[in-house]
Design a protein around this motif. Sequence first.
Motif, PDB file in Angstrom:
ATOM      1  N   UNK A  41       3.406   7.435 -10.529  1.00 33.32           N
ATOM      2  CA  UNK A  41       2.828   8.354  -9.528  1.00 33.32           C
ATOM      3  C   UNK A  41       1.369   8.052  -9.218  1.00 33.32           C
ATOM      4  N   UNK A  42       0.651   7.485 -10.165  1.00 34.09           N
ATOM      5  CA  UNK A  42      -0.744   7.144  -9.886  1.00 34.09           C
ATOM      6  C   UNK A  42      -0.824   6.069  -8.808  1.00 34.09           C
ATOM      7  N   UNK A  43      -0.072   4.988  -9.006  1.00 36.83           N
ATOM      8  CA  UNK A  43      -0.080   3.926  -8.007  1.00 36.83           C
ATOM      9  C   UNK A  43       0.374   4.418  -6.643  1.00 36.83           C
ATOM     10  N   UNK A  44       1.388   5.288  -6.640  1.00 42.36           N
ATOM     11  CA  UNK A  44       1.901   5.832  -5.384  1.00 42.36           C
ATOM     12  C   UNK A  44       0.810   6.641  -4.670  1.00 42.36           C
ATOM     13  N   UNK A  45       0.047   7.411  -5.431  1.00 38.84           N
ATOM     14  CA  UNK A  45      -1.026   8.215  -4.829  1.00 38.84           C
ATOM     15  C   UNK A  45      -2.154   7.331  -4.308  1.00 38.84           C
ATOM     16  N   UNK A  46      -2.469   6.240  -5.019  1.00 38.37           N
ATOM     17  CA  UNK A  46      -3.505   5.328  -4.536  1.00 38.37           C
ATOM     18  C   UNK A  46      -3.088   4.679  -3.212  1.00 38.37           C
ATOM     19  N   UNK A  47      -1.801   4.316  -3.121  1.00 43.78           N
ATOM     20  CA  UNK A  47      -1.312   3.753  -1.859  1.00 43.78           C
ATOM     21  C   UNK A  47      -1.394   4.785  -0.742  1.00 43.78           C
ATOM     22  N   UNK A  48      -1.156   6.047  -1.086  1.00 45.95           N
ATOM     23  CA  UNK A  48      -1.268   7.127  -0.102  1.00 45.95           C
ATOM     24  C   UNK A  48      -2.707   7.226   0.402  1.00 45.95           C
ATOM     25  N   UNK A  49      -3.677   7.095  -0.510  1.00 46.18           N
ATOM     26  CA  UNK A  49      -5.083   7.113  -0.085  1.00 46.18           C
ATOM     27  C   UNK A  49      -5.364   5.928   0.834  1.00 46.18           C
ATOM     28  N   UNK A  50      -4.853   4.741   0.482  1.00 45.10           N
ATOM     29  CA  UNK A  50      -5.050   3.577   1.350  1.00 45.10           C
ATOM     30  C   UNK A  50      -4.505   3.811   2.742  1.00 45.10           C
ATOM     31  N   UNK A  51      -3.343   4.457   2.833  1.00 41.65           N
ATOM     32  CA  UNK A  51      -2.752   4.759   4.133  1.00 41.65           C
ATOM     33  C   UNK A  51      -3.613   5.766   4.901  1.00 41.65           C
ATOM     34  N   UNK A  52      -4.215   6.706   4.166  1.00 44.92           N
ATOM     35  CA  UNK A  52      -5.066   7.697   4.842  1.00 44.92           C
ATOM     36  C   UNK A  52      -6.264   7.021   5.503  1.00 44.92           C
ATOM     37  N   UNK A  53      -6.789   5.954   4.888  1.00 45.81           N
ATOM     38  CA  UNK A  53      -7.930   5.255   5.479  1.00 45.81           C
ATOM     39  C   UNK A  53      -7.535   4.557   6.781  1.00 45.81           C
ATOM     40  N   UNK A  54      -6.280   4.098   6.844  1.00 41.80           N
ATOM     41  CA  UNK A  54      -5.803   3.507   8.095  1.00 41.80           C
ATOM     42  C   UNK A  54      -5.793   4.561   9.206  1.00 41.80           C
ATOM     43  N   UNK A  55      -5.291   5.749   8.908  1.00 37.42           N
ATOM     44  CA  UNK A  55      -5.290   6.831   9.901  1.00 37.42           C
ATOM     45  C   UNK A  55      -6.711   7.176  10.330  1.00 37.42           C
ATOM     46  N   UNK A  56      -7.634   7.178   9.382  1.00 39.33           N
ATOM     47  CA  UNK A  56      -9.014   7.518   9.734  1.00 39.33           C
ATOM     48  C   UNK A  56      -9.619   6.457  10.656  1.00 39.33           C
ATOM     49  N   UNK A  57      -9.314   5.174  10.362  1.00 40.96           N
ATOM     50  CA  UNK A  57      -9.843   4.099  11.211  1.00 40.96           C
ATOM     51  C   UNK A  57      -9.294   4.193  12.635  1.00 40.96           C
ATOM     52  N   UNK A  58      -8.105   4.781  12.795  1.00 42.90           N
ATOM     53  CA  UNK A  58      -7.530   4.965  14.132  1.00 42.90           C
ATOM     54  C   UNK A  58      -8.054   6.219  14.828  1.00 42.90           C
TER      55      UNK A  58
END
Length: 1016
Positions: free
Chosen positions: A839-856
């Motif tokens: 679950x830790x790795x999954x949450x880190x990937x979720x944060x990475x995806x959130x940065x993509x949304x922010x850049x858009x």
Amino acid sequence: MRIRVLGPVTVGTETGASGLGGPKPKALLVALLRQARHVVATERLVDLLWDDSPPSSATALVHTYVSVLRRGMAAAGLAEAVRTRAPGYLLDVEHGECDVDLFEHEHERAREAERDGAFALAHEHYRRALSLWRGQALGGVDARFAVAWADELHERRLAARDGLARSDLALGRAEDAAHELRGLVTEHPLREETRALLMRALAESGRQADALEVYREGRRHLLDELGIEPGRPLRDLHTAILDGSVPATRATPASPVRVSARPVAHTLPPDIGDFTGRTGELASVLALGGTPPDDRVTRPVVVVSGAGGTGKSTLAVHAAHRLAPRYPDGQLFVDLRGFGAELSPFTALGRFLTALGVRAADLPTTLDERIALYRQRLAGLRLIIVLDNARAEQQVRPLLPGEPGCLVLVTSRSRLAGIGGAFPVELEVLRTPSALEMLGKIIGPERVAGDPDAAGRIAALCAGVPLAIRAAGAKLLARPHWPLKSLAARLADERRRLDELTVGDLAIRSCLSLNYAELDDRRRRAFHLLCLLDLPDFGWWLAAPLLDVDTAEAEDVVEHLVDLRLLDVAGVDQIGRVRYRFHDLVQLFGAEQAAEHETRETVTDAVARSLTAWADLVEAGARRLPRVTLGLRIAPSRQAEAHPELIAEVEADPVGWLRAETSTVVRAVERARELGVGRTATLLVSSLLSSTFAVRNEFDGWQRTQEVALALAREGHDRRAEAVVLAGLGQLHYEKDDFATARTHFEQALRHADAVDDDAVRAVCLVGIGTVRREQGHVVPATYALTTAADLAERLGEDSVVAAAEYGLGALHRDHGDLGEAADRFRRAAHRYAAVEDPRGEALAMRGLSLCHRARGEYREAADLSGRAAANLLAAGDELGATYSRQAWVKASLRLVPAVDLVGPLVECLAVCERGHDRFGVALVTRTLGELHLARNDLPAAREHLTAALALWTELGLDVWRARTLRDLAAADPSRQDEHWTAALDLLHGTGAREERELAATTPRQWRDTVRRQAT
């Protein structure tokens, strides 16, 4: 009054105090308050807040704490109190907004009224001044400048208390004054002004004898602690009381002086001339022994306990001499020899009765008859009875008086808790200042002052044990030609330290042997093996694998060592278990006995069993913690064999258990290598610990265990193990933000993995290399390494390694503007992490995806994803990872309307990064604070934080992050916008980062306009 520092530091009213965060914002308030309405430079604030050791991010932190302080002050109605004024800040508050101002005002008015003879008015002002105090001044702030100011304020408070007592005396309330002053004199026995007031109050209450006793006590304190006589005013007052020139407002009949009809022999040993330290313990004994007999309904009994050599007998004898004037019928002393040829109560009573005037021929022949006669003889007497070196309660009870009037001082290595109503005094080892003072009294203070460093080493190597210090001092006295460093060098050799601490009958080894002789074979073996491990502390469970016994017996064995004073209780750990530790000299003694009595085979088997148990327990805990490393093992996992109840305890609270055991298991790993024991188990424990250290950024323990593992791998010519350890060291240095060293270790590990053709280790090394190269802005090699790692791990079926590679590739694509591919990679990473139940790795990937949304520009989606990621990371036990997600949530949220308070969350993030020694995180959050102020058009605050962040990125050697920060500085600092913009373009040139294209397509002015539009 809205600033309150005469107690815990707060702002607001009593009913509505406003929070200021941790100790640093409070220290900042105190620093500004100390120089209220004057500018305090930022550099000066750094010095004040961190004394002599500020962190590299100190300037940025000051700016952050100013933001926190402003928020708290605004909530208390002081929104404009903290102002920015070059080169720092000032606190602009009206007189009377702080309780210190009000205290000083009331105190001064009281003094004026007192000078004018208006004592009732003075009393009222003193009372008002003292009512403002809520505890120790500047509570919650421990910076050095604050401690000094708190001492000044404390002196002012004492002066006000003296003034209140003077007013009481002037108003004819002598008894009220005496009641108040008695406690004040006890708290401050060297304060002559207060003692004089108490003497006057007692004399004016008709208690001249008590007033004279107060003088005698004060004189003893001054002579013993300062070596001086009382000052002239106190001596003159003493004389006036003696000749009756101090008027009494109410006479009371003096108590007749009773002379003992039965003179008692004084059998107390002579007092020691160089008695040192033990101020608190001595004060406790003197306070109890000095209580008037009419105030007692039972006999006072004090039990002074402690390990051998801690000075129990010395304290008891010294206290008895100090109290002798209060016990005119004499003093009795007997050494009960509790840990040797024990003296029976029957014999001890015989000695006491003889001293009390009973002829030897008339001594009763049974114990009960001697007890009865002894108590009959003591009836009506006031004397001190010292029962030295008692072993158990049974030795003491027959020697206790039957009625009040006598003081009994008992010394013992045991606590003698079975003696009802006894007052316990526990002796620990001396602190360094007292140890040095004692050494100076033995060999002369000038000799200590001549080489203070060597004297300090001697005191430290004697470990604060008075007997050891006395032996060291005796050796130096016998050899006046020795420089102190000669003895320090001899004591530094652990193999001969106990020999050096033997002079005549002063011998640590002999002292410890008395307790050691009480051990049976099993407890003796436990003592040997535990000492041999040389651990900083440990839980009782460790004795189970060492002795190969069940846990119940293990606890009994360890507690018996405590009872015999061979083992100390260190405290209670995070999960409520008792921790133990050996005193340094006891540990040396035990290791010495182990070398003499234990075979190599016994030691090897016992230490190997303990390491195996640690491996089982650490693995049980690690299974329930976030996966931070990629799971490479030096040795294969195995079925747990440790006691099931211990496994269950670890699984119930893995974080608490591992925190409690960290320092112990690290030392056990190092000690196992020193002893040449348990190579495989040591390697396994070291690899298992990596993830637990990584999740908490515990760099020291991580480094030490990895260095042991690397040495063992090299000694065993095991190239695969060496590759695994080097990869672990690579991740360690990556987490420390030491990217160059991390890359070196990963590349060395890759060469070893290639040599042994181990694809699993190779894939992990490539992920590490790719991750470091990405952080350094090296796009092509980072992409190659991560892609190769993903393909290789895919073939091996290593989903966790594939996930880590996909995460790194997602970050690369995001950094270079390919947001669609980046989002796809992060989703793949999350899927892989879910497949391996991480679950830790999954949450880190979720944060990475959130940065993509922010850049858009999809801020709502970004805030939602990063918020969920933070919650999931906290649930997984990764506080630092949650902090990064929280920072991402703030960056998305500051673009949303309506804006919420975002400074508080960022301050909390900064505190977590500071605690975790995460320099990258500190730089990132500091930059985000700058962005927040920039978005809100607070350009001075934005410049402060962005400039601080720029220095941190420069220190880390991360050029892309420097460029991003310089771009923001161009908007925050219009006067230098072109300079910052050009520097950012230079740093980005050739990196392929999306910011390189963005900056080339716009201008500083256009960027500043974009930022302003976002702010609105």
